[in-house]
Structures are given as C-alpha cells and as structure tokens.
Design a protein around this motif. Structure first.
Motif, PDB file in Angstrom:
ATOM      1  N   ARG A  43      20.511  62.354  94.799  1.00  0.00           N
ATOM      2  CA  ARG A  43      20.100  61.104  94.869  1.00  0.00           C
ATOM      3  C   ARG A  43      20.890  60.097  94.780  1.00  0.00           C
ATOM      4  O   ARG A  43      20.783  58.928  95.342  1.00  0.00           O
ATOM      5  CB  ARG A  43      19.106  60.804  93.581  1.00  0.00           C
ATOM      6  CG  ARG A  43      18.097  59.751  93.553  1.00  0.00           C
ATOM      7  CD  ARG A  43      17.243  59.882  92.014  1.00  0.00           C
ATOM      8  NE  ARG A  43      16.192  60.636  91.922  1.00  0.00           N
ATOM      9  CZ  ARG A  43      15.073  60.431  92.388  1.00  0.00           C
ATOM     10  NH1 ARG A  43      14.655  59.066  92.695  1.00  0.00           N
ATOM     11  NH2 ARG A  43      14.006  61.133  92.365  1.00  0.00           N
ATOM     12  N   GLU A  44      21.865  60.284  93.935  1.00  0.00           N
ATOM     13  CA  GLU A  44      23.252  59.265  93.866  1.00  0.00           C
ATOM     14  C   GLU A  44      23.867  59.121  95.166  1.00  0.00           C
ATOM     15  O   GLU A  44      24.249  57.997  95.673  1.00  0.00           O
ATOM     16  CB  GLU A  44      24.144  59.678  92.645  1.00  0.00           C
ATOM     17  CG  GLU A  44      25.362  58.850  92.496  1.00  0.00           C
ATOM     18  CD  GLU A  44      25.076  57.367  92.147  1.00  0.00           C
ATOM     19  OE1 GLU A  44      23.730  57.116  91.898  1.00  0.00           O
ATOM     20  OE2 GLU A  44      25.840  56.419  92.146  1.00  0.00           O
ATOM     21  N   ARG A 102      21.773  57.032  97.333  1.00  0.00           N
ATOM     22  CA  ARG A 102      21.810  55.653  96.992  1.00  0.00           C
ATOM     23  C   ARG A 102      23.087  54.899  97.502  1.00  0.00           C
ATOM     24  O   ARG A 102      23.260  53.737  98.082  1.00  0.00           O
ATOM     25  CB  ARG A 102      21.760  55.486  95.345  1.00  0.00           C
ATOM     26  CG  ARG A 102      21.507  54.143  95.094  1.00  0.00           C
ATOM     27  CD  ARG A 102      21.584  54.141  93.605  1.00  0.00           C
ATOM     28  NE  ARG A 102      22.921  54.365  93.258  1.00  0.00           N
ATOM     29  CZ  ARG A 102      24.025  53.583  93.091  1.00  0.00           C
ATOM     30  NH1 ARG A 102      23.706  52.322  93.767  1.00  0.00           N
ATOM     31  NH2 ARG A 102      25.223  53.698  92.729  1.00  0.00           N
ATOM     32  N   ARG A 107      15.827  65.173  94.938  1.00  0.00           N
ATOM     33  CA  ARG A 107      15.343  64.529  93.701  1.00  0.00           C
ATOM     34  C   ARG A 107      16.599  64.878  92.584  1.00  0.00           C
ATOM     35  O   ARG A 107      16.435  64.407  91.521  1.00  0.00           O
ATOM     36  CB  ARG A 107      14.052  64.990  93.311  1.00  0.00           C
ATOM     37  CG  ARG A 107      13.114  64.046  94.090  1.00  0.00           C
ATOM     38  CD  ARG A 107      11.809  64.708  93.792  1.00  0.00           C
ATOM     39  NE  ARG A 107      10.532  64.173  94.591  1.00  0.00           N
ATOM     40  CZ  ARG A 107       9.547  64.964  94.948  1.00  0.00           C
ATOM     41  NH1 ARG A 107       9.132  65.876  94.120  1.00  0.00           N
ATOM     42  NH2 ARG A 107       8.730  64.347  96.038  1.00  0.00           N
ATOM     43  N   GLN A 108      17.474  65.800  93.047  1.00  0.00           N
ATOM     44  CA  GLN A 108      18.531  66.340  92.224  1.00  0.00           C
ATOM     45  C   GLN A 108      19.354  65.106  91.968  1.00  0.00           C
ATOM     46  O   GLN A 108      19.812  64.271  92.895  1.00  0.00           O
ATOM     47  CB  GLN A 108      19.284  67.338  92.407  1.00  0.00           C
ATOM     48  CG  GLN A 108      18.221  68.707  92.712  1.00  0.00           C
ATOM     49  CD  GLN A 108      17.799  69.135  91.174  1.00  0.00           C
ATOM     50  OE1 GLN A 108      18.485  69.220  90.304  1.00  0.00           O
ATOM     51  NE2 GLN A 108      16.439  69.265  91.228  1.00  0.00           N
ATOM     52  N   PRO A 109      19.901  64.798  90.671  1.00  0.00           N
ATOM     53  CA  PRO A 109      20.441  63.243  90.376  1.00  0.00           C
ATOM     54  C   PRO A 109      21.792  63.309  91.456  1.00  0.00           C
ATOM     55  O   PRO A 109      22.071  62.159  91.880  1.00  0.00           O
ATOM     56  CB  PRO A 109      20.901  63.666  88.899  1.00  0.00           C
ATOM     57  CG  PRO A 109      20.051  64.489  88.279  1.00  0.00           C
ATOM     58  CD  PRO A 109      19.441  65.339  89.265  1.00  0.00           C
TER      59      PRO A 109
END
Ligand code: GSH
Length: 251
Positions: free
Chosen positions: A226-227, A230, A221-223
């Motif tokens: 997550r990126e 994605r 869930r850390q940005p």
C-alpha cells in the motif's frame, strides 16, 4: 574461603561486526517498474532505509554513464549498499532477506518455499510475455518513440497469452497467499505485474479470474505494498496512467 565469580566481560559493541552497515540503501530504477516496485516493497516490508535513484533505461541517454558497471544487463533495478552493488530483483530480495530476516519474504515450509521461488520466476515470464509488450506498444512506442501501436501484438497478448498465464495463476491462487498464510516474494512479484498491467488501462477480469483478483486485492492491502503504491501516485499521474482500479482493490 573467598568466593570469586569470574566476571565475563561483555564484548564491546562493534559496529563493523554487524552483518550489515546501517547505510541508506540506494535503489536504482523507477517506481512504476514491475521489478523496481518489487524491491521497494521488500525494503519497506523490512523497514530498511532506502532511497530511489531514478533510472529509466527505455529513455536513451537517461541512465548514468557507468550504468553498465552497475547493471550488467542494463535493466532496472540495481541496489547499492555502500560499496556493494547487485542487480536483478530476485538477487536483491534475497540480499535484503539476509540483511533483515523479519518479516520474511520467503515461506519456512520447504514446499511453500519452492512454490514461492517458482512463482517469482513465473512473474518474470509474466512480465516478458504480457506487461513488457503491452507497455512498449501502448507507452514506449507511441508516446516516447513516435512509433504507432501494433494492435495485432496487443491483441495477441490479450487473447492468446493472458488466458494461459492468468489462467495458471487463477488455478494456483488459494484463500490465503500464493505460498502460505503470509505475503511472500511470489505475491509481491505477481501483484507488481498486475498493477502495472492495470495502470496501462487493461482489465484484470474479475469474473474470469476471481481468485487471482481477490489475491491481488489481499496483496495490495498489505501495508508495505500500500505504501509503495502511495509513493508512486505522482509518477502515475504525471504519465497519465490509469489508477482508478486501485480504489476498489485498496478499500
Ligand atoms: N530479471 C530482472 C528483470 C528486470 C527487468 O526486466 N527490468 C525492466 C523494468 S521492470 C527493464 O529494465 N526494462 C528496460 C529495458 O528493457 O530496457 C529482474 O528481476 O530484475
């Protein structure tokens, strides 16, 4: 009397005196590789501009002709920063940390720092003992080399290796991250292994390893993590890997 104030001339801004050149870093590897993802997450976390140059060592003839000059072991990832090239995800992460110290990949406190490095190494063992054999038996052998899956090998990893290795991680997982209150290289390295493990369709048993699973969720869930996930969605889909587990982890 005339007062004179010595005016110190401000040094001219000299780009070449910066500790690093603002070039676009090149990361050689593939996004779904455990160690390449670790480096991509580190670069994203630090906001360092980079591009991923696809290299798939398990496909014969895929790496560029000068691959052994770039990667002495033949493994991915390799990082190039202008005329400087370095292999091995641990060395690359340490390099990125020197380029840009914040947010740090390493804890400040001596014991946490040592623990983070130890777990980063442990994640390397996790790859060699768990993820790599499962990847070879379920993807490389049957889908790329026309060799049947050796179910005995898969079962040995699942029944003999995982209880011990995940068991250790479960014991050291706390309420926060592996080595303190912030995500460090240890969390990235372990979560990267657990991501590829689950892409292969294997289960991170949440009843048996609840603390590890919760730490995994916190990490993805850390940005930056997550990126990175994605950005690899298209590759995961094209390879027919499983990613349904991620929706719950990222929710
Ligand atoms: N210690 C190395 C390990 C790198 C490694 O094992 N990379 C894997 C992919 S995650 C690889 O290149 N596998 C291809 C092969 O074994 O031929 C690191 O941390 O970078």
């Amino acid at each position: 009397m005339r007062l004179t104030f010595p005016l110190r001339q401000a040094p001219a801004f000299q780009l070449h005196k910066l500790p690093w050149k603002p070039t676009v870093l090149k990361i050689y590897g593939v996004q779904i590789s455990v160690h390449t993802r670790k480096v991509i997450v580190a670069a994203l976390m630090k906001g360092l501009r980079h591009e991923v140059i696809p290299v798939v060592p398990v496909i014969p003839g895929n790496p560029p002709a000068n691959w052994r000059e770039l990667s002495p072991t033949g493994h991915i990832p390799v990082l190039s920063d202008g005329d400087f090239t370095i292999s091995d995800s641990a060395a690359i992460c340490a390099y990125l940390e020197r380029l840009s110290s914040q947010p740090s990949l390493y804890p400040e406190v001596a014991r946490d720092y040592a623990l983070a490095l130890s777990l980063e190494q442990y994640a390397g063992t996790l790859f060699r003992e768990v993820v790599r054999p499962l990847f070879h038996e379920t993807v490389v052998h049957p889908k790329m080399r026309g060799v049947a899956t050796d179910q005995k090998k898969v079962d040995a990893v699942l029944n003999e290796v995982i209880p011990e290795m995940f068991g250790y991680l479960e014991r050291v997982a706390g309420e926060e991250f592996f080595a303190g209150r912030f995500m460090t290289v240890a969390d990235i390295a372990v979560a990267s292994n657990l991501t590829t493990y689950q892409y292969l369709g294997f289960d991170l048993d949440r009843r048996r390893f609840p603390r590890l699973a919760a730490l995994y969720d916190r990490t993805v869930r850390q940005p930056a993590m997550r990126e990175a996930l994605r950005r690899e969605e298209a590759v995961v889909a094209s390879m027919g890997l499983h990613n349904d587990f991620l929706a719950a982890s990222l929710a």
